[in-house]
Design an enzyme around this catalytic site. Structure first.
Site, short mmCIF file in Angstrom:
data_model
loop_
_atom_site.label_atom_id
_atom_site.label_comp_id
_atom_site.label_asym_id
_atom_site.label_seq_id
_atom_site.Cartn_x
_atom_site.Cartn_y
_atom_site.Cartn_z
N GLN A 1 0.75 -0.97 0.25
CA GLN A 1 -0.08 -0.05 0.37
C GLN A 1 0.91 0.84 -0.12
O GLN A 1 2.01 1.40 0.53
CB GLN A 1 -0.69 -0.10 1.23
CG GLN A 1 -2.05 1.15 1.11
CD GLN A 1 -2.62 1.34 2.26
OE1 GLN A 1 -1.72 0.48 3.65
NE2 GLN A 1 -3.71 1.90 2.47
N GLY A 2 0.67 2.38 -1.30
CA GLY A 2 1.14 3.41 -1.05
C GLY A 2 0.67 4.50 -0.94
O GLY A 2 0.20 5.29 -1.84
N SER B 1 1.17 6.68 2.77
CA SER B 1 2.22 7.46 3.26
C SER B 1 3.04 8.69 2.54
O SER B 1 3.47 6.92 2.05
CB SER B 1 2.32 7.16 4.70
OG SER B 1 0.79 6.24 5.27
N SER C 1 4.93 -1.56 4.21
CA SER C 1 4.98 -2.98 4.82
C SER C 1 4.97 -3.31 3.25
O SER C 1 4.43 -3.51 2.08
CB SER C 1 4.34 -2.87 5.26
OG SER C 1 3.53 -2.03 6.72
N GLU D 1 -9.93 -1.30 5.18
CA GLU D 1 -8.44 -1.95 6.42
C GLU D 1 -9.04 -2.42 7.62
O GLU D 1 -8.10 -2.29 8.09
CB GLU D 1 -7.66 -0.75 5.67
CG GLU D 1 -6.07 -0.79 6.70
CD GLU D 1 -4.68 -0.07 5.84
OE1 GLU D 1 -5.92 1.07 5.45
OE2 GLU D 1 -3.76 0.16 6.70
C1 LIG Z 1 3.74 -1.27 11.53
C2 LIG Z 1 3.45 0.24 10.25
C3 LIG Z 1 3.23 -0.04 9.02
C4 LIG Z 1 2.48 0.75 8.09
N1 LIG Z 1 2.30 0.44 7.00
C5 LIG Z 1 1.73 1.11 5.69
C6 LIG Z 1 1.77 0.50 4.56
O1 LIG Z 1 2.30 -0.29 4.26
N2 LIG Z 1 1.57 1.69 3.66
C7 LIG Z 1 0.86 2.98 3.82
O2 LIG Z 1 0.86 4.33 3.58
N3 LIG Z 1 1.73 3.91 5.12
C8 LIG Z 1 1.81 2.41 5.89
N4 LIG Z 1 1.99 3.07 7.57
C9 LIG Z 1 1.85 4.28 8.15
C10 LIG Z 1 1.47 4.67 8.66
O3 LIG Z 1 -0.75 4.95 7.99
C11 LIG Z 1 0.88 6.02 9.18
O4 LIG Z 1 2.10 6.23 10.28
C12 LIG Z 1 -0.18 6.58 9.75
O5 LIG Z 1 -0.77 7.12 8.96
C13 LIG Z 1 0.67 8.35 11.08
O6 LIG Z 1 1.37 9.38 9.56
P1 LIG Z 1 2.43 9.64 10.05
O7 LIG Z 1 3.93 8.36 10.41
O8 LIG Z 1 3.34 10.96 8.82
O9 LIG Z 1 2.85 10.35 11.28
P2 LIG Z 1 1.68 12.07 11.35
O10 LIG Z 1 0.99 12.06 10.49
O11 LIG Z 1 3.07 12.76 10.74
O12 LIG Z 1 1.73 12.15 13.05
C14 LIG Z 1 2.21 12.64 13.40
C15 LIG Z 1 1.96 12.66 15.63
O13 LIG Z 1 0.62 13.97 15.01
C16 LIG Z 1 -1.14 13.42 15.61
N5 LIG Z 1 -1.47 14.27 14.52
C17 LIG Z 1 -1.56 14.21 13.43
N6 LIG Z 1 -2.45 14.83 12.55
C18 LIG Z 1 -3.37 14.94 13.56
C19 LIG Z 1 -4.91 15.63 13.93
N7 LIG Z 1 -5.14 16.10 12.81
N8 LIG Z 1 -4.95 15.81 15.60
C20 LIG Z 1 -4.88 14.67 16.10
N9 LIG Z 1 -3.14 14.72 16.46
C21 LIG Z 1 -2.66 14.23 14.83
C22 LIG Z 1 -0.40 11.55 14.96
O14 LIG Z 1 -1.52 11.05 15.76
C23 LIG Z 1 0.86 11.33 15.27
O15 LIG Z 1 0.75 10.82 16.58
C24 LIG Z 1 2.28 1.57 8.08
C25 LIG Z 1 2.67 2.65 9.51
C26 LIG Z 1 3.35 1.81 10.82
C27 LIG Z 1 3.79 1.86 11.79
#
Ligand SMILES: Cc1cc2nc3c(=O)[nH]c(=O)nc-3n(C[C@H](O)[C@H](O)[C@H](O)COP(=O)(O)OP(=O)(O)OC[C@H]3O[C@@H](n4cnc5c(N)ncnc54)[C@H](O)[C@@H]3O)c2cc1C
Length: 383
Positions: A125-126, A128, A160, A243
């Site tokens: 899944q692309g 993020s 992932s 999902e």
């Molecule tokens: C094990 C694992 C597998 C993953 N696999 C995939 C995958 O296969 N494909 C893919 O596309 N992504 C994947 N992800 C990514 C995952 O979807 C993102 O990490 C997640 O959506 C959070 O985005 P970010 O890491 O950019 O954090 P950010 O969005 O930068 O958030 C940072 C912090 O700020 C908080 N925050 C942000 N906006 C708000 C708001 N509006 N209100 C309150 N709090 C907020 C968040 O909750 C978090 O605590 C994976 C992540 C993990 C950990």
């Protein structure tokens, strides 16, 4: 609403149980990526050959065309039998395939769906990006139309299974100058195409299960766009609802088993006499039961409307947070023996370390709370 299962469903449950009893592999799913991939593919093929893959997927694409209730029964029995996690097949089976069933063209479905079910094609899944995780509408990876192809540039992260995937559900900006959720497209990207490079990322549990993906003038045929150019937001929302959907039923069966094991351990080592521990174990047992009930309610929504409702976010949030508390309790009950963890140990410490990701992956706990506040409780927007 009728609560309970009819005769046909009860018979089906027996059939699932018998097959699983005879076929669940004795060996555990390997932790190392290459061995795990081989194991996942072989297991998916075995499920397909025996008719257990795609229980509620249409028959013409390799599924069984059965009901969502039968799918749920299968998932419950699957977890009960301690059958292996589907691992690398997770994206294709759990949300890539269902998104295609709902939104793709006949050609796209006929080509991809049977390959997913057989374990012949691994999907990732692309969504993020380094600057857009929670904020999916803020993505910057772009596709410029050139003849009959999109020429893609940009980067995705936390993907992932990227390093073993054949295909990717890729959301990108295809309209120059478009803002937020306008001008996006959901496309099928060939992960072996020239211009793709993959940089693996190691998790604190020791495993390499995700990666950063770079796109440098990658050509994706326009015929790989799903649901029409510019409709990517709508298609991506259906992916996210799958999902965060019914897959959690299996987690809850597992959590129920884990609580039983923790209670036995606490009895055996005497820690059950600590009121705080006994109280927390009781509280967690009650929460699993409540989550099961809520999941059944959500399944009724799927039967009525064809899609899980925003209640999915409640289930998703509480299942992941409960899972983390269960793992923390497991480590607490192990005492100082937990400090002896080495990568490769398949035990509660490994699950505990891996479990931190549960409240981030697929939308963070904070984002789920925002969705619950706005869409279920009707509270004002936080931003
Ligand atoms: C094990 C694992 C597998 C993953 N696999 C995939 C995958 O296969 N494909 C893919 O596309 N992504 C994947 N992800 C990514 C995952 O979807 C993102 O990490 C997640 O959506 C959070 O985005 P970010 O890491 O950019 O954090 P950010 O969005 O930068 O958030 C940072 C912090 O700020 C908080 N925050 C942000 N906006 C708000 C708001 N509006 N209100 C309150 N709090 C907020 C968040 O909750 C978090 O605590 C994976 C992540 C993990 C950990």
């Amino acid at each position: 609403m009728e609560i309970g299962f009819n005769a046909e469903e009860t018979r089906f449950r027996e059939e699932c149980r018998e097959w699983l009893h005879a076929n669940v592999p004795e060996e555990k799913r390997p932790l190392h990526a290459a061995d795990a991939l081989e194991f996942d593919k072989a297991w998916q093929r075995r499920l397909f050959d025996a008719g257990w893959a795609g229980i509620n997927w249409p028959v013409e694409y390799g599924g069984r065309g059965l009901s969502i209730v039968q799918q749920v029964i299968w998932l419950e029995e699957y977890a009960q039998a301690d059958a292996p996690w589907i691992g690398a097949n997770f994206v294709g089976v759990n949300h890539g395939g269902p998104t295609l069933i709902m939104n793709a063209s006949e050609e796209q479905k006929a080509y991809h769906l049977p390959r997913i079910l057989k374990g012949d094609a691994i999907w990732c899944q692309g969504f993020s990006e380094p600057g857009a995780g929670s904020d999916l509408a803020g993505i910057n990876t772009r596709g410029r139309i050139e003849g009959d192809a999109l020429v893609v540039n940009g980067s995705k992260i936390w993907t992932s299974f990227a390093h073993v995937a054949d295909w990717q559900e890729l959301v990108l900006r295809t309209e120059e100058g478009s803002l937020r959720h306008k001008g996006l497209s959901w496309v099928i990207c060939d992960m072996h195409a020239p211009g793709i490079s993959i940089s693996p990322i190691r998790k604190m549990s020791g495993q390499v299960e995700f990666a950063q993906v770079f796109y440098d003038d990658v050509r994706i045929p326009l015929e790989n766009v799903v649901g029409g150019l510019g409709n990517g937001w709508r298609v991506a929302m259906s992916t996210l609802s799958f999902e965060r959907g019914t897959g959690f039923i299996a987690d809850q069966v597992k959590q129920s088993q884990e609580i039983d094991e923790l209670i036995s351990t606490a009895r055996a080592n005497g820690k059950i006499r600590d009121d705080r521990i006994a109280g927390e174990l009781g509280q967690m047992r009650a929460e699993v039961a409540a989550l099961r009930a809520m999941t059944y309610r959500n399944i009724s929504t799927v039967i009525r409307t064809g899609q899980p409702g925003p209640e999915s976010s409640v289930i998703r949030l509480f299942t992941s947070e409960l899972g983390q508390r269960l793992e923390r309790m497991g480590v607490l009950l192990m005492g100082s023996a937990a400090l002896d963890f080495r990568y490769g140990d398949d035990n509660i410490v490994h699950d505990y370390l891996r479990g931190f990701a549960a409240t981030i992956a697929g939308g963070t706990a904070q984002i789920q709370r925002d969705i619950i506040a706005e869409r279920l409780l009707g509270l004002p927007k936080s931003r």
